[in-house]
Design an enzyme around this catalytic site. Sequence first.
Site, mmCIF file in Angstrom:
data_model
loop_
_atom_site.group_PDB
_atom_site.id
_atom_site.type_symbol
_atom_site.label_atom_id
_atom_site.label_comp_id
_atom_site.label_asym_id
_atom_site.label_seq_id
_atom_site.Cartn_x
_atom_site.Cartn_y
_atom_site.Cartn_z
ATOM 1 N N TYR A 4 0.831 -1.200 0.000
ATOM 2 C CA TYR A 4 0.000 0.000 0.000
ATOM 3 C C TYR A 4 0.870 1.257 0.000
ATOM 4 O O TYR A 4 0.500 2.288 0.537
ATOM 5 C CB TYR A 4 -0.940 0.015 1.216
ATOM 6 N N LYS A 40 6.076 -13.843 3.985
ATOM 7 C CA LYS A 40 6.150 -14.756 2.836
ATOM 8 C C LYS A 40 7.575 -14.689 2.302
ATOM 9 O O LYS A 40 7.821 -14.466 1.109
ATOM 10 C CB LYS A 40 5.113 -14.325 1.769
ATOM 11 N N ASP A 48 0.379 -18.030 4.138
ATOM 12 C CA ASP A 48 -0.619 -19.025 3.712
ATOM 13 C C ASP A 48 -0.925 -20.000 4.845
ATOM 14 O O ASP A 48 -2.085 -20.366 5.082
ATOM 15 C CB ASP A 48 -0.187 -19.749 2.427
ATOM 16 N N ASP A 56 -4.358 -6.797 6.256
ATOM 17 C CA ASP A 56 -5.698 -6.417 5.791
ATOM 18 C C ASP A 56 -6.529 -7.678 5.555
ATOM 19 O O ASP A 56 -7.667 -7.825 6.048
ATOM 20 C CB ASP A 56 -5.546 -5.601 4.490
ATOM 21 N N ASP A 68 -9.785 -9.595 8.026
ATOM 22 C CA ASP A 68 -11.169 -9.906 7.628
ATOM 23 C C ASP A 68 -11.448 -11.394 7.859
ATOM 24 O O ASP A 68 -12.554 -11.773 8.263
ATOM 25 C CB ASP A 68 -11.418 -9.541 6.161
#
Length: 325
Positions: free
Chosen positions: A120, A164, A195, A219, A223
Amino acid sequence: MSGAGSKKVAVVAGDGIGPEVVESALAVLDAVGAQFERVPVEIGLARWKRTGQAMSNEDLEGLKECDCILFGAIGTPPDPNYKSALLRIRKELDLYANIRPFQSQDLDFIIVRENTEGLYSGLEEVGVEESHTMRVITRRGSERIAEKACDLAACRRMLTIIHKSNVLRSDRLFLESCRAVAARRGVLSEDMLVDAAAYNLVVNPKRFDVLVTTNLFGDILSDEAAGVIGSLGLCASANLGDARALFEPIHGSAPDIAGKGIANPVGAIRSAAMMMEWLGEPEKARRMEAAVQNALACGAKTPDLGGSCGTADVTRAVVEYLKAF
Ligand code: ATP
């Protein structure tokens, strides 16, 4: 902090369900006896429709003059060149730490999301056949988010560093920086690929305590975590810098349910409680959380939780508890 009495709070209700849940949070703040000056600031889609601009430079300066910001949610203007006003606020106020607690009857963990860099970064080259987004990871950015996560993990169980780095070389810097901070702070830490973290959040969420990760991963995982807890509408967040802060539910403007009076206000109320804590009023924050838990336990639940209450019913249940206890 000297208490909330002399403070100025910018109130950005925003769009969609933003104004509905902010109204609820303000009613609960009144009921708990919170005292601060409210400064309404219009930012977002409605403002863009009215003026062609979602947020002005003056708005941003106004936000900087307040002690902190209580934020609902804002919609995205249908303009391909629009740059997120919320990302701009986070960046310009240097609100680098996004703290997202997830609590239910049997779960209690916190996602600490780096809030100003990663994917971002806003550094993009957009073409017709090819587009690029620059993923920025800095040692300073990684160390300071690790410090915030260690502040929390130091009085809890453990820190999990989510990355990652087997594919993204930029994540090696993030992982190394976080490991070094945790070791220096004497915080027990482990690391996990994003993951695997996504999988474990569903199959074994109890294993987590404090998770620290980069912007996009945080982010998405938050959720997912909200789904594991039961609803996006339950979850709160604090966006913290070293001197400034913005408090918002983690959900968006939810246009699909806006205006129906059924938005779950709990995430916004919990965000307001986090604000009270930050303003130096932990007892009020504790009472607000107790009132929320009591209301939910008594069945004051909106449809996202399988209930049939409206936003106003849940708000009333929380307010009545605060007036009684
Ligand atoms: P954004 O792009 O701003 O994140 P979005 O539409 O992608 O917006 P949300 O607004 O968070 O994401 O909504 C995702 C789903 O969750 C929608 O179906 C919405 O109705 C539901 N939802 C979000 N917040 C609440 C809430 N407070 N109460 C009930 N349902 C909610």
